[in-house]
Write an enzyme that holds these catalytic residues in place. Structure first.
Site, mmCIF file in Angstrom:
data_model
loop_
_atom_site.group_PDB
_atom_site.id
_atom_site.type_symbol
_atom_site.label_atom_id
_atom_site.label_comp_id
_atom_site.label_asym_id
_atom_site.label_seq_id
_atom_site.Cartn_x
_atom_site.Cartn_y
_atom_site.Cartn_z
ATOM 1 N N THR A 276 -26.688 -56.159 86.703
ATOM 2 C CA THR A 276 -27.133 -56.667 87.997
ATOM 3 C C THR A 276 -26.679 -55.783 89.151
ATOM 4 O OG1 THR A 276 -26.921 -58.869 87.046
ATOM 5 C CG2 THR A 276 -27.271 -58.756 89.397
ATOM 6 N N LYS B 119 -21.462 -62.799 89.448
ATOM 7 C CA LYS B 119 -22.025 -61.441 89.360
ATOM 8 C C LYS B 119 -23.151 -61.245 90.365
ATOM 9 C CE LYS B 119 -26.073 -62.411 87.248
ATOM 10 N NZ LYS B 119 -27.427 -61.858 87.487
#
Length: 340
Positions: free
Chosen positions: A246, A189
């Site tokens: 994120t 991620k």
């Protein structure tokens, strides 16, 4: 049960986790810098990485690993992936018998392409290793905004023991045993957040960001499943939860790096101006190497690697992705194991 805990690494996230644990258990936070440790003891806050957050009375701060690890059973490792092994070797030299090492890092080791639990297995053979992960922006967690994480360890009872250390009224902690899936999700991620930030920095819209997030999730799942991760992990806190936070938050260091790259700034300029580490920069190459070793296609990660290595521009990378041949959306391997 009250037990002594050590958090190794006094960046923003290490400090936030130490602050949580120290409200109910005697905890020691280790800082690499003597000056930072001394300042934190005096001011009772981490003015460098997490200013404005008061350290609880139960939290001791030291720059001595011997002091941090004395009488400790559970160690949280809040050290970035590229420095994880070296610090862990120091932990091995200073620790007695440890019950578990829980990684707070989200990266792949450069040079070996190992996950952090695999590094623990090499440096501290026989010590159970796991990970705490999820959509956890340090400032929001430290400020008491409602948040959640997952603690994954091979042994369920041990995971529940760690869960009891970090579960609070504002920080909800779930348990799991899929260490592989959680670690791959956390490392991937960060790389995808750089890609999402690049799109935003180029001035592209919400559609582009949504595509990068969802196709990033597909890449994350492909690699995770191929390495033995559970597909449901990638639809939970460690996967889609952390990916969305994120890729979308201005607080995300990796997204911020990508945004600056999209604006045309050089990586050297960006990194030199950062106080904290964006793990996706150093993990892009190892992540792609790991995927290639297992025959997994990760086109977004490959383009991020090419950008950080200076082999193409952000605009060229996005066009490279758009020129890829047409294909079905879903991989049957990803869906394997799901109930009908």
């Amino acid at each position: 049960m009250t037990e002594r805990v050590a958090v190794i690494g006094a960046g923003s996230w290490g400090t936030a986790v130490a602050t949580i644990v120290a409200t109910t258990h005697p905890t020691t936070l280790w800082a690499r810098s003597d000056d930072l440790a001394a300042a934190m003891r005096t001011t009772r806050e981490n003015g460098t990485y997490l200013p404005g957050v008061e350290l609880p009375e139960g939290l001791a701060v030291t720059s001595s690993l011997d002091e941090a690890l004395a009488g400790t059973g559970i160690v949280f490792m809040a050290v970035p992936s590229h420095g994880f092994r070296d610090v862990l070797i120091g932990v091995r030299a200073s620790a007695g018998s440890l019950d578990a090492v829980v990684s707070l890092a989200k990266g792949i080791e450069m040079g070996t392409n190992l996950r952090m639990s695999q590094v623990v297995a090499e440096v501290l053979p026989g010590v159970p290793a796991g990970v705490l992960t999820g959509p956890n922006l340090a400032r929001e967690v430290a400020d008491g905004h409602p948040a959640a994480c997952v603690v994954a360890l091979p042994d369920k009872a041990l995971a529940e023991r760690v869960q009891a250390l970090v579960h609070t009224r504002t920080f909800r902690t779930y348990t799991g045993t899929d260490v592989v899936g959680c670690e791959i999700a956390g490392a991937t991620k960060n790389v995808m957040a750089i890609a999402a930030g690049i799109g935003d920095g180029l001035g592209l819209g919400d559609n582009t960001r949504a595509v990068l997030i969802t196709r990033g999730l597909a890449e994350l799942g492909r690699l995770g499943v191929s390495l033995g991760g559970k597909v449901l992990t990638f639809g939970g806190l460690a996967g889609v939860g952390d990916l969305v936070a994120t890729c979308a938050s201005p607080q995300s260091r990796n997204r911020s790096v990508g945004f600056a790259l999209g604006e045309g700034r050089s990586l050297d300029e960006i990194v030199s101006g950062m106080q904290m580490v964006a793990e996706g920069v150093k993990s892009a190459g190892p992540l792609v190497g790991l995927a290639q070793a297992h025959g997994v296609e990760m086109p977004i990660a490959e383009q991020v690697q090419a950008i950080v290595e200076g082999r193409c521009s952000p605009a060229e990378a996005l066009m490279n992705l758009m020129r890829r041949p047409s294909r079905p959306e879903w991989d049957e391997a990803l869906l394997r194991g799901l109930s009908a």
